[in-house]
Design a protein around this motif. Structure first.
Motif, PDB file in Angstrom:
ATOM      1  N   THR A  11       0.879  -1.137  -0.146  1.00 41.00           N
ATOM      2  CA  THR A  11      -0.125   0.280   0.019  1.00 41.00           C
ATOM      3  C   THR A  11       0.869   1.088   0.002  1.00 41.00           C
ATOM      4  OG1 THR A  11      -0.141   0.077   2.498  1.00 41.00           O
ATOM      5  CG2 THR A  11      -1.866  -1.253   1.250  1.00 41.00           C
ATOM      6  N   ALA A  12       0.421   2.374  -0.616  1.00 44.01           N
ATOM      7  CA  ALA A  12       0.970   3.435  -0.718  1.00 44.01           C
ATOM      8  C   ALA A  12       0.132   4.551  -0.860  1.00 44.01           C
ATOM      9  CB  ALA A  12       2.120   3.508  -1.752  1.00 44.01           C
ATOM     10  N   THR A  13       0.365   5.804  -0.061  1.00 45.97           N
ATOM     11  CA  THR A  13      -0.441   6.957  -0.209  1.00 45.97           C
ATOM     12  C   THR A  13       0.613   8.258  -0.305  1.00 45.97           C
ATOM     13  OG1 THR A  13      -0.386   7.284   2.366  1.00 45.97           O
ATOM     14  CG2 THR A  13      -2.221   5.900   1.140  1.00 45.97           C
ATOM     15  N   LEU A  14       0.313   8.849  -1.268  1.00 46.89           N
ATOM     16  CA  LEU A  14       1.206  10.312  -1.650  1.00 46.89           C
ATOM     17  C   LEU A  14       0.185  11.506  -1.437  1.00 46.89           C
ATOM     18  CD1 LEU A  14       3.570  11.619  -2.116  1.00 46.89           C
ATOM     19  CD2 LEU A  14       3.153  10.968  -4.585  1.00 46.89           C
ATOM     20  N   LYS A  15       0.296  12.390  -0.521  1.00 49.73           N
ATOM     21  CA  LYS A  15      -0.629  13.696  -0.249  1.00 49.73           C
ATOM     22  C   LYS A  15       0.447  14.574   0.453  1.00 49.73           C
ATOM     23  CE  LYS A  15      -5.080  14.843   1.126  1.00 49.73           C
ATOM     24  NZ  LYS A  15      -6.440  14.498   1.900  1.00 49.73           N
ATOM     25  N   ASN A  16       0.116  15.727  -0.257  1.00 51.49           N
ATOM     26  CA  ASN A  16       0.825  16.783   0.300  1.00 51.49           C
ATOM     27  C   ASN A  16       2.208  16.808   0.545  1.00 51.49           C
ATOM     28  OD1 ASN A  16      -1.678  18.510   0.223  1.00 51.49           O
ATOM     29  ND2 ASN A  16      -2.209  17.556   2.147  1.00 51.49           N
ATOM     30  N   GLY A  17       3.040  16.012  -0.428  1.00 55.44           N
ATOM     31  CA  GLY A  17       4.430  15.815  -0.319  1.00 55.44           C
ATOM     32  C   GLY A  17       4.660  14.719   0.551  1.00 55.44           C
ATOM     33  N   ALA A  18       3.895  13.906   1.281  1.00 53.75           N
ATOM     34  CA  ALA A  18       4.413  12.935   2.134  1.00 53.75           C
ATOM     35  C   ALA A  18       3.921  11.786   1.498  1.00 53.75           C
ATOM     36  CB  ALA A  18       3.527  13.232   3.383  1.00 53.75           C
ATOM     37  N   LEU A  19       4.781  10.803   1.514  1.00 59.97           N
ATOM     38  CA  LEU A  19       4.459   9.557   1.042  1.00 59.97           C
ATOM     39  C   LEU A  19       4.924   8.255   2.100  1.00 59.97           C
ATOM     40  CD1 LEU A  19       4.567   7.257  -1.418  1.00 59.97           C
ATOM     41  CD2 LEU A  19       7.146   7.180  -1.079  1.00 59.97           C
ATOM     42  N   LYS A  20       3.700   7.516   2.251  1.00 60.26           N
ATOM     43  CA  LYS A  20       3.825   6.560   3.252  1.00 60.26           C
ATOM     44  C   LYS A  20       3.444   5.079   2.447  1.00 60.26           C
ATOM     45  CE  LYS A  20       2.043   9.300   7.164  1.00 60.26           C
ATOM     46  NZ  LYS A  20       1.049   9.536   8.127  1.00 60.26           N
ATOM     47  N   ALA A  21       4.417   4.144   2.678  1.00 62.92           N
ATOM     48  CA  ALA A  21       4.326   2.765   2.123  1.00 62.92           C
ATOM     49  C   ALA A  21       4.437   1.816   3.144  1.00 62.92           C
ATOM     50  CB  ALA A  21       5.329   2.995   0.806  1.00 62.92           C
ATOM     51  N   ALA A  22       3.976   0.639   2.636  1.00 64.77           N
ATOM     52  CA  ALA A  22       4.018  -0.395   3.604  1.00 64.77           C
ATOM     53  C   ALA A  22       3.667  -1.711   2.998  1.00 64.77           C
ATOM     54  CB  ALA A  22       2.849  -0.345   4.917  1.00 64.77           C
ATOM     55  N   SER A  23       4.456  -2.807   3.414  1.00 65.16           N
ATOM     56  CA  SER A  23       4.336  -4.227   2.886  1.00 65.16           C
ATOM     57  C   SER A  23       3.518  -5.157   3.871  1.00 65.16           C
ATOM     58  CB  SER A  23       5.338  -4.773   2.183  1.00 65.16           C
ATOM     59  OG  SER A  23       6.531  -4.798   3.212  1.00 65.16           O
TER      60      SER A  23
END
Length: 201
Positions: free
Chosen positions: A41-53
């Motif tokens: 999963t990955a979210t990118l919003k307002n210059g912040a990326l969060k990714a996880a497996s």
């Protein structure tokens, strides 16, 4: 189920795109290493990326990871990386990714690091975090600590320290990272015939 929303690019950086992505895999290959089924999963919003497996099979055990990157306007990129391993066979991992063949055993690890910077040097110098690593039921090849102990008892009459291996029940410890320097104060090795401890930076 990708959902990507494009905005007018600003400075060509992470703030140019917002995205929300989830990928279910039946497995994939990373540098020739087979990783089992997982959800990325990955979210990118307002210059912040969060990714996880999610936990995935890797060399007989399980591995999962979380990654975050943020690029505040006018500031350095900040990043964090967490990973967990449980019962992963250490020798093929270390041989594949670090060209190190002398340590075997089932590895448990829990590591969390953060950093920031505009260059590789700054990122390394700003590394901070902590973790623990334990190898179970393995061996350290290339030095026989039992032989070393026997040599000391015999007055160092035999210099064959580079032969054989030292088997252990567990080997590892915890560590802290500050300003790019790793410190360990509780290293231990426990085996059927020899025990050892240590610390260092």
């Amino acid at each position: 189920h990708p959902e990507v929303r494009r905005e007018q690019p600003r400075h060509g950086d992470l703030r140019a795109v917002d995205a929300d992505v989830m990928v279910d895999t039946r497995g994939f290959s990373l540098r020739g290493v087979e990783v089992g089924q997982s959800r990325l999963t990955a979210t990118l919003k307002n210059g912040a990326l969060k990714a996880a497996s999610s936990p995935a099979a890797l060399f007989g055990g399980m591995f999962s990871a979380d990654l975050s990157l943020s690029a505040p306007e006018g500031g350095p990129v900040r990043q964090s990386f967490d990973f967990k391993m449980k019962d992963v066979q250490a020798q093929p991992v270390l041989e594949k990714f670090a060209d190190f063949k002398k340590l075997s055993g089932a590895a448990d690890a829990d590591v969390s690091v953060t950093s920031s910077g505009a260059s590789q040097k700054e990122i390394v110098s700003n590394l901070a975090g902590d973790g623990s690593v334990t190898f179970k039921n393995g061996a350290l090849t290339g030095i026989d600590f039992v032989n070393v102990a026997q040599m000391i008892q015999r007055g160092l009459q035999d210099a064959g320290v580079g032969e054989g291996k030292t088997e252990f029940v567990d080997l590892g410890g915890t560590f802290k990272i500050a300003q790019g320097i790793v410190t360990n104060n509780d290293f231990r090795m426990r085996g059927p015939l020899v025990q050892a401890g240590g610390s260092g930076t």
